[in-house]
Design an enzyme around this catalytic site. Structure first.
Site, short mmCIF file in Angstrom:
data_model
loop_
_atom_site.label_atom_id
_atom_site.label_comp_id
_atom_site.label_asym_id
_atom_site.label_seq_id
_atom_site.Cartn_x
_atom_site.Cartn_y
_atom_site.Cartn_z
N ASP A 240 16.68 -10.40 -3.48
CA ASP A 240 17.99 -10.00 -3.97
C ASP A 240 18.40 -8.62 -3.47
O ASP A 240 19.60 -8.32 -3.34
CB ASP A 240 18.03 -10.05 -5.51
CG ASP A 240 18.16 -11.46 -6.05
OD1 ASP A 240 18.42 -12.39 -5.26
OD2 ASP A 240 18.00 -11.65 -7.27
N ARG B 205 6.87 -6.05 3.10
CA ARG B 205 5.67 -6.65 2.53
C ARG B 205 5.68 -6.45 1.01
O ARG B 205 5.75 -5.32 0.54
CB ARG B 205 4.40 -6.06 3.14
CG ARG B 205 3.13 -6.70 2.57
CD ARG B 205 1.92 -6.48 3.43
NE ARG B 205 1.49 -5.08 3.50
CZ ARG B 205 0.38 -4.69 4.13
NH1 ARG B 205 -0.38 -5.58 4.77
NH2 ARG B 205 0.04 -3.42 4.16
N HIS C 269 0.81 -1.22 0.00
CA HIS C 269 0.00 0.00 0.00
C HIS C 269 0.85 1.28 0.00
O HIS C 269 0.30 2.36 -0.26
CB HIS C 269 -0.94 0.02 1.21
CG HIS C 269 -1.97 -1.06 1.18
ND1 HIS C 269 -2.97 -1.11 0.24
CD2 HIS C 269 -2.16 -2.14 1.99
CE1 HIS C 269 -3.74 -2.17 0.46
NE2 HIS C 269 -3.26 -2.82 1.51
N ASP D 88 -8.81 -5.93 6.00
CA ASP D 88 -9.29 -6.65 4.82
C ASP D 88 -10.20 -7.80 5.22
O ASP D 88 -11.14 -8.13 4.49
CB ASP D 88 -8.11 -7.15 4.00
CG ASP D 88 -7.55 -6.08 3.08
OD1 ASP D 88 -8.33 -5.53 2.27
OD2 ASP D 88 -6.35 -5.78 3.16
N GLN E 277 0.08 -13.56 4.94
CA GLN E 277 -0.98 -12.77 5.53
C GLN E 277 -2.34 -13.41 5.31
O GLN E 277 -2.74 -13.66 4.18
CB GLN E 277 -0.96 -11.34 4.96
CG GLN E 277 -1.78 -10.38 5.77
CD GLN E 277 -1.33 -8.94 5.63
OE1 GLN E 277 -0.26 -8.67 5.10
NE2 GLN E 277 -2.13 -8.01 6.11
N GLU F 181 -6.11 -12.65 5.59
CA GLU F 181 -6.91 -11.41 5.66
C GLU F 181 -8.21 -11.52 4.88
O GLU F 181 -8.70 -10.53 4.32
CB GLU F 181 -6.08 -10.22 5.18
CG GLU F 181 -5.36 -10.43 3.86
CD GLU F 181 -4.42 -9.30 3.51
OE1 GLU F 181 -4.64 -8.16 3.98
OE2 GLU F 181 -3.46 -9.53 2.77
#
Length: 272
Positions: free
Chosen positions: A94, A80, A55, A185, A157, A159
């Site tokens: 990486d 995230r 987000h 969510d 997650q 959700e």
């Protein structure tokens, strides 16, 4: 002789081994995309900071800058990813992100896909580029390819209502280190948009905490409201995400304005 080193500890090291903190772990989002904000939060004393690529306004370059800013502090950097994609996961790894949260994991198969994305063949599909990447410090981490799993933590997650139903199966997947519950969510998927404190949502979160712990895995939850965070800790949450840089700035600046400027209370935001 070139410098040889091991990467810093990852998220799972907060719970097991010599680095375990022995209490509920607390951390926060860094959503601004700003390395200065990430560094300030990294020095707060919290156990981890969570850079948000889902987000927040983050690309690979800004995430790299934030990882470097956090590296000078003892807290763990967690990142995230935007979604469960093996190409993005490879790039984030990486960059040197050792602890990843993969959002919107609704099933055990989706969890297995995330595991495959973080592991090298023959156990996964991660592309091999350690000589070119910060993850292995450009081949300055001895035997990085053979030891990469030791340095990596994978959090998925839960959700959605579907994910709650599948929480035990998701947690049981080999290679999943922790489950992170997203009440916002989850509430939306239950037809309760914006009502993450609704009793049905809270009950679903607590049921997920119990199911994940029964599967023997670490479980945490996002809870910006202190009373909610304390309640989930009592329910057995191993870690709690208790705030965000942007939320702290928004609420703190509003509090300053409220001291000196008269406002209509109906104009104040209702969420967080």
């Amino acid at each position: 002789m070139p410098f040889r080193l091991d990467p810093p500890r990852s998220f799972k090291d907060l719970f097991v081994g010599d680095g375990a903190v022995g209490r509920t772990v607390a951390g926060m989002f860094v959503c601004s995309g700003d390395a200065g904000a990430a560094e300030i939060c990294a020095g707060s004393g919290l156990d981890y900071v969570l850079i948000d690529g889902e987000h927040g306004p983050n690309g690979l370059e800004s995430i790299l800058a934030q990882l470097r800013a956090i590296a000078g502090y003892p807290c763990v950097a967690v990142v995230r990813v935007p979604f469960n994609d093996p190409v993005l996961i490879k790039q984030y790894l990486d960059l040197g992100a050792q602890s990843l949260i993969v959002p919107m994991v609704d099933s055990a198969e989706s969890a297995r896909e995330a595991v495959r994305a973080v592991r090298y063949p023959p156990h996964g599909v991660r592309g091999v580029g350690s000589a070119l990447a910060r993850s292995a410090r450009w081949n300055r981490v001895p035997e990085y390819l053979q030891r990469a799993d030791d340095f990596t933590s994978l959090i998925v997650q839960v959700e959605s209502a579907e994910a709650v139903r599948n929480a035990a199966a998701i947690a049981a997947v080999d290679g999943i280190d922790a489950v992170f519950i997203g009440p916002s969510d989850l509430a939306a998927s239950m037809g309760l948009l914006g009502q993450q404190g609704h009793p049905e949502v809270v009950a679903a979160v607590k049921r997920t905490i119990a199911d994940v712990k029964a599967a023997g895995k670490t479980v945490g939850v996002n809870a910006f409201v202190e009373a909610d965070a304390r309640d989930y800790i009592e329910a057995g949450a191993d870690f709690v995400n208790v705030g965000a840089d942007v939320a702290l700035l928004a609420r703190g600046s509003e509090a300053l304005a409220a001291k000196y400027i008269t406002v209509d209370e109906s104009d104040r935001p209702a969420s967080y």
